[in-house]
Design an enzyme around this catalytic site. Structure first.
Site, PDB file in Angstrom:
ATOM      1  N   ASP A 122       0.872  -1.172   0.000  1.00  0.00           N
ATOM      2  CA  ASP A 122       0.000   0.000   0.000  1.00  0.00           C
ATOM      3  C   ASP A 122       0.910   1.222   0.000  1.00  0.00           C
ATOM      4  O   ASP A 122       1.987   1.198   0.611  1.00  0.00           O
ATOM      5  CB  ASP A 122      -0.878  -0.020   1.249  1.00  0.00           C
ATOM      6  CG  ASP A 122      -1.652   1.282   1.413  1.00  0.00           C
ATOM      7  OD1 ASP A 122      -2.407   1.635   0.494  1.00  0.00           O
ATOM      8  OD2 ASP A 122      -1.475   1.936   2.454  1.00  0.00           O
ATOM      9  N   ILE A 161      -4.568  37.897  -0.144  1.00  0.00           N
ATOM     10  CA  ILE A 161      -3.601  36.797  -0.305  1.00  0.00           C
ATOM     11  C   ILE A 161      -4.324  35.665  -1.024  1.00  0.00           C
ATOM     12  O   ILE A 161      -5.408  35.247  -0.621  1.00  0.00           O
ATOM     13  CB  ILE A 161      -3.075  36.277   1.051  1.00  0.00           C
ATOM     14  CG1 ILE A 161      -2.417  37.400   1.865  1.00  0.00           C
ATOM     15  CG2 ILE A 161      -2.088  35.123   0.844  1.00  0.00           C
ATOM     16  CD1 ILE A 161      -2.009  36.967   3.266  1.00  0.00           C
ATOM     17  N   LEU A 162      -3.719  35.187  -2.118  1.00  0.00           N
ATOM     18  CA  LEU A 162      -4.280  34.064  -2.878  1.00  0.00           C
ATOM     19  C   LEU A 162      -3.378  32.843  -2.721  1.00  0.00           C
ATOM     20  O   LEU A 162      -2.149  32.954  -2.810  1.00  0.00           O
ATOM     21  CB  LEU A 162      -4.380  34.424  -4.362  1.00  0.00           C
ATOM     22  CG  LEU A 162      -5.238  35.641  -4.738  1.00  0.00           C
ATOM     23  CD1 LEU A 162      -5.109  35.931  -6.230  1.00  0.00           C
ATOM     24  CD2 LEU A 162      -6.683  35.383  -4.374  1.00  0.00           C
ATOM     25  N   ASP A 213      -1.306  -0.799   6.249  1.00  0.00           N
ATOM     26  CA  ASP A 213      -1.404  -0.287   7.611  1.00  0.00           C
ATOM     27  C   ASP A 213      -2.797   0.168   8.019  1.00  0.00           C
ATOM     28  O   ASP A 213      -3.081   0.319   9.204  1.00  0.00           O
ATOM     29  CB  ASP A 213      -0.456   0.901   7.787  1.00  0.00           C
ATOM     30  CG  ASP A 213      -0.980   2.148   7.068  1.00  0.00           C
ATOM     31  OD1 ASP A 213      -1.389   2.017   5.896  1.00  0.00           O
ATOM     32  OD2 ASP A 213      -0.995   3.220   7.685  1.00  0.00           O
TER      33      ASP A 213
END
Length: 758
Positions: free
Chosen positions: A439, A518-519, A638
Site C-alpha cells: 500500500d 492573499i491568494l 497499515d
C-alpha cells in the site's frame, strides 16, 4: 452460535512425536472439542471446546487417564479471565529436576551393577558372599533402576490399553522389559540350582543402563528444549513486578497484578513503566526501543501515550493506567508469539504421519529380527540382544522435534527483532512469496503531507512566501493546510490572524490581511482573478510530474512564488525494496491515489508496477486476481481499508503503527514500522525452513541407518553386533542433536544486524 472456550494445558510425560499425536487424536474424539494442537517442545496442548459439554476437570481426567500428567491448568484463556502469562510460559523446573534426580540415582545403581556383570570375565576382585549371590545382587540393583524408570512402563502399557496404539514408551517397555524379565527367568533357574543356568546369561545391566541412558537423554533434551523459549522469557523479563500507585493521595507500591484501569501511577527515572497509559503530570524522555527499535528517548508530556515495559530515562511523571494485564501492548505481543509457537507448520504433517506408523513398524522389525536370529543361530540370548537393540535405537522423538523446535526458535528470533509471526504456516510460506504488494500511503510513505519545495519568483525571501501561505491557511482544516502550518511553525514564523477567509472548493483559498488580498491555490483560482500563470507553467508541470500538489502564492494581485506539498517516503523504504529485489521478489504498489501521484513514487523507488485509482473495497479483488493465476502474493499495509486485502493475500503483513483492524487481519506484524523487516521476515522464513529440512533429513537418515545396524545387518560382513546399551545412548543423543541444531539458529541475529548496517 456456540460460545467456544480456549485453554492451554501443560502436560508432563510426553517424550516423542507419537506421544503428541496420540494425545491429540484422543482429545479430538472427546465430545465438545473442536480444535486441538499438541506441541511436544513446549509440552502443552491448546484446545478449543464447548464448556457446556466439557469442563477443565474432564480434560484433566482424560489426559491423566492415558498415563500423562497435567502440570498446569491455570493457563486457561477463558472469556473475561485475565491470563497468567508467567504461568503459561514458565518451564516445568520441577519436572526437569525430577528427571535429573532419577538419572543420578539410576547411574548410582547401574555402575555397581555393571561391575558385578563383568567381574568374573575380567577377574575383578569381588567378595565370596557376593559372588555366591550374584543373581540376587544384580536383581536388587536392576529392580531399583527399573522402578526409577517406571513411568516408561506405565505410559507404554496405558497407551496400548486406552488408545490401542503404541508409542516410544511402548518400545522402551518392551526392550527393557525383555532384558529384565529374561534375566529374572535365568535368576530363578540359578536359585533352583539348575546347572545350565549361570550369571553370564543375565541381562540386568543392559536393562539398567538402557533406562539410565534414556533418562540422561530426556534430561539433556529437556534442558535444550527449554532454551527454545528464550524469546518468551526475555519478553516476560521486561514486565515490572510492582508499580507505585497513588491512591487516596498516598503513594503505595503494589504488585503489577493489582493495578486497576484508572489508577494513577508514579514513574521515576530509570524505572520501567508498569502498564499502558496516558501522562497526566510531568514530562520525561522514554526509551521505546522495545516498540520502535530506536534508541533515542521519546519526549513525553501531558497527554502523551506511554507503553508498559518501556524505560523512563530522565524526569519523573504520573500517568493514568488505560490498559492492564492481558490488554497491554507487551501482553498482546506475548500472546501472538505463544500462539505462533503452539501452531503447526504444514511440513510437520509429514512427521506426524510418520510418527503414527513409526512405532508399529519398528515393533514389527524387532519381532522379525528376533525370529530371523533365533532361526539362524538357535541362540535365544543373541536373538534377544538384537531384538532389544532394534526397539531401543529407533527414535521417533527426533522426527517429532524436528519442526516444532525450529518453529519456536524462528518465531522467537523474529519477536526479538520486532517481527510478530502469528502462525507457523506463515513462517513456512513467507519465503515462497513471489509478488509483494505495498500500500502506498502510510506504508511506503509517511501518510502525512509535508512542504517539499518553496520557489521564489519575485525576489521575495522564501520564508515570506511560506508566511503568506500560512496566514491564508490559518483558518483552513484541509490536510494540506496542516502541512503548511507545521512547516511555518517549525521555522518559528509569526502567523498573523487574517481579517477574512474564504475557501473555494477545487481552487484554493482567499484571505485578507491589512486590506490586502492573499491568494493560495491552483491555476483555476488565478485565472478567475485574471492573473496569468503562463510564465510558471514549466515549473508547475515539473513539480506535478513528481506527484506533488503544487500551490501558487499571490499577494497584491501578483504571483510571488509556489509551494509544493507531498507525502514523503518513509526512512529505509528504498533500502527495503532493494533488499527484496535482491531476494528475487517482484515488488508492486497499490494505491487509491491518481496514477500521476502513484507513478511518481514508483519512479523514485524503481517499482515494477503500480495499481493506481484502486478503491479500498477493490484492493482485495486485485490480489484475488493474482492468486487465481497461481501466484503467491503478500500484501503490506497499515490502514482499515487494507484489512480485506491483508486477509485475502497468502501472507498479510501489517505495519505495527497501523490500525488494530489491519494488525488483526495480518499474518505478520512489523512492530517497529520498519519496512526492512519485510525482507528480514522473508529471509528468516527461508532460514527456518532450511533448519527444519536439515532436522527431518538427519532424523530420517538416523533411523534408516540405525535400525538395520541394530538388527545385525553388518554381522555377515564383519561380525559386528550392536550392544543394546550403546543403542540406548545413540537414541538419547539423536533427539538432543536435533534440538541442538535448531538452537544454532540463534546465530541468525548477527546476520540481521550485518544486513541492517549495510
Amino acid at each position: 452460535m456456540i460460545n467456544m472456550d480456549k485453554i492451554t494445558i501443560g502436560i508432563g510425560g510426553m517424550h516423542c512425536a507419537s506421544c503428541a499425536v496420540n494425545i491429540e487424536n484422543y482429545l479430538k474424539k472427546l465430545e465438545g472439542v473442536s480444535k486441538v494442537s499438541v506441541n511436544i517442545v513446549s509440552q502443552k496442548a491448546y484446545l478449543e471446546y464447548d464448556p457446556q459439554k466439557l469442563t477443565r476437570l474432564n480434560l484433566q481426567k482424560a489426559i491423566e487417564g492415558i498415563g500423562y500428567q497435567v502440570i498446569d491448568l491455570s493457563s486457561a484463556s477463558t472469556q473475561g479471565k485475565e491470563a497468567d502469562f508467567v504461568s503459561e510460559q514458565k518451564l516445568s523446573f520441577g519436572q526437569v529436576a525430577d528427571i535429573r534426580t532419577k538419572f543420578i540415582f539410576s547411574l548410582i545403581f547401574s555402575l555397581p551393577l555393571a561391575y558385578l556383570a563383568i567381574a568374573h570375565s575380567l577377574k575383578l576382585p569381588i567378595s565370596p558372599s557376593l559372588s555366591e549371590n550374584m543373581a540376587l545382587a544384580q536383581f536388587i540393583l536392576a529392580t531399583l533402576v527399573v522402578l526409577l524408570g517406571s513411568q516408561f512402563f506405565r505410559r507404554g502399557i496405558m497407551t496400548v490399553i486406552k488408545l490401542h496404539r503404541a508409542n516410544m514408551d511402548t518400545l522402551i517397555s518392551l526392550g527393557v522389559g525383555s532384558a529384565y524379565l529374561y534375566s529374572i527367568a535365568i535368576s530363578i533357574s540359578i536359585w533352583r540350582g539348575i546347572r545350565s543356568a549361570g550369571a553370564s546369561g543375565l541381562y540386568y545391566e543392559t536393562a539398567a543402563f538402557l533406562i539410565t541412558f534414556i533418562l540422561l537423554g530426556k534430561f539433556l533434551e529437556a534442558i535444550a528444549k527449554g532454551k527454545t523459549s528464550l524469546a518468551i522469557k526475555k519478553l516476560l523479563g521486561l514486565q515490572p513486578k510492582t508499580a507505585s500507585v497513588i491512591r487516596d493521595g498516598l503513594e503505595k507500591e503494589i504488585l503489577i497484578e493489582e493495578v486497576l484501569v484508572g489508577d494513577v501511577i508514579l514513574v521515576r527515572p530509570g524505572e520501567r513503566i508498569p502498564v499502558d497509559g496516558e501522562v497526566i503530570e510531568g514530562h520525561s524522555g522514554v526509551d521505546e526501543s522495545m516498540v520502535t527499535g530506536e534508541g533515542i528517548p521519546v519526549e513525553k508530556s501531558i497527554g502523551s501515550k506511554v507503553t508498559g515495559a518501556t524505560i523512563n530515562k530522565s524526569g519523573s511523571f504520573k500517568f493514568q493506567a488505560t490498559k492492564i494485564g492481558k490488554d497491554t501492548f507487551l501482553a498482546q505481543i506475548i500472546k501472538l508469539v505463544q500462539e505462533a509457537q503452539m501452531s503447526k507448520a504444514p511440513i510437520q504433517e509429514l512427521a506426524d504421519k510418520v510418527a503414527a506408523y513409526f512405532v508399529p513398524v519398528v515393533l514389527g522389525a524387532g519381532i522379525f529380527t528376533f525370529i530371523i536370529w533365533l532361526s539362524a543361530s538357535h541362540s535365544l540370548s543373541l536373538a534377544l540382544n538384537n531384538f532389544i537393540a532394534v526397539l531401543i535405537i529407533a527414535c521417533p522423538c527426533a522426527l517429532g522435534l524436528a519442526t516444532p523446535t525450529a518453529v519456536m526458535v524462528g518465531t522467537g528470533i523474529a519477536a526479538g527483532q520486532g517481527i510478530l509471526i502469528k502462525n507457523a504456516k506463515s513462517l513456512e510460506l513467507a519465503h515462497e512469496i513471489e509478488i509483494i504488494i505495498f500500500d502506498k500511503t502510510g506504508t511506503l510513505t509517511r501518510g502525512e503531507p509535508v512542504v517539499t519545495d518553496i520557489i521564489n519568483l519575485q525576489g521575495q525571501d522564501r520564508q515570506e512566501i511560506l508566511r503568506y501561505a500560512a496566514i491564508a491557511e490559518k483558518r483552513s482544516e484541509h490536510p494540506l493546510a496542516e502541512a503548511i502550518l507545521r512547516s511555518a511553525r517549525k521555522d518559528n514564523l509569526e502567523i498573523s490572524e487574517p481579517d477574512a477567509f474564504n475557501a473555494l472548493t477545487g481552487k484554493g483559498v482567499i484571505a485578507r490581511l491589512n486590506g490586502e488580498i492573499i491568494l493560495l491555490g491552483n491555476r483555476k483560482l488565478f485565472v478567475d482573478k485574471d492573473i496569468s500563470t503562463s510564465f510558471i507553467e514549466d515549473k508547475l508541470d515539473y513539480l506535478e510530474s513528481q506527484g506533488k500538489t503544487t500551490m501558487i502564492v499571490g499577494y497584491k494581485n501578483k504571483i510571488l512564488g509556489m509551494l509544493a506539498v507531498a507525502d514523503t517516503l518513509k526512512d529505509f523504504s528504498a533500502q527495503a525494496l532493494n533488499v527484496l529485489k535482491s531476494l528475487k521478489k517482484r515488488v508492486w504498489v497499490i494505491s487509491g491515489d491518481n496514477r500521476l501521484t502513484s507513478e511518481a513514487i514508483t519512479r523514485q523507488l524503481d517499482i515494477e508496477k503500480v495499481l493506481a485509482d484502486v478503491l479500498p473495497q477493490d484492493k482485495a479483488q486485485e490480489i484475488k486476481k493474482l492468486r487465481k493465476k497461481g501466484l503467491k502474493v503478500a500484501m503490506v499495509g497499515d490502514g482499515i481499508n487494507d484489512a480485506p486485502a491483508l486477509a485475502e493475500a497468502d501472507i498479510g503483513i501489517a505495519i505495527g503503527a497501523g490500525t488494530d483492524v489491519a494488525i488483526e487481519s495480518a499474518d505478520i506484524v512489523l512492530i517497529k514500522d520498519d519496512l526492512r523487516d519485510v525482507a528480514v521476515a522473508i529471509d528468516l522464513s527461508r532460514y527456518t525452513m532450511k533448519k527444519i529440512k536439515q532436522n527431518l533429513f538427519w532424523a530420517f537418515l538416523y533411523n534408516v541407518i540405525a535400525i538395520p545396524i541394530a538388527a545385525g545387518v553388518l554381522y555377515p560382513f564383519n561380525g559386528f553386533l550392536l550392544n543394546p546399551m550403546i543403542a540406548g545412548l545413540a537414541m538419547a543423543l539423536s533427539s538432543v542433536s536435533v534440538v541442538g541444531n535448531s538452537l544454532l539458529m540463534y546465530r541468525y541475529k548477527k546476520n540481521i544486524q550485518i544486513r541492517r548496517e549495510k
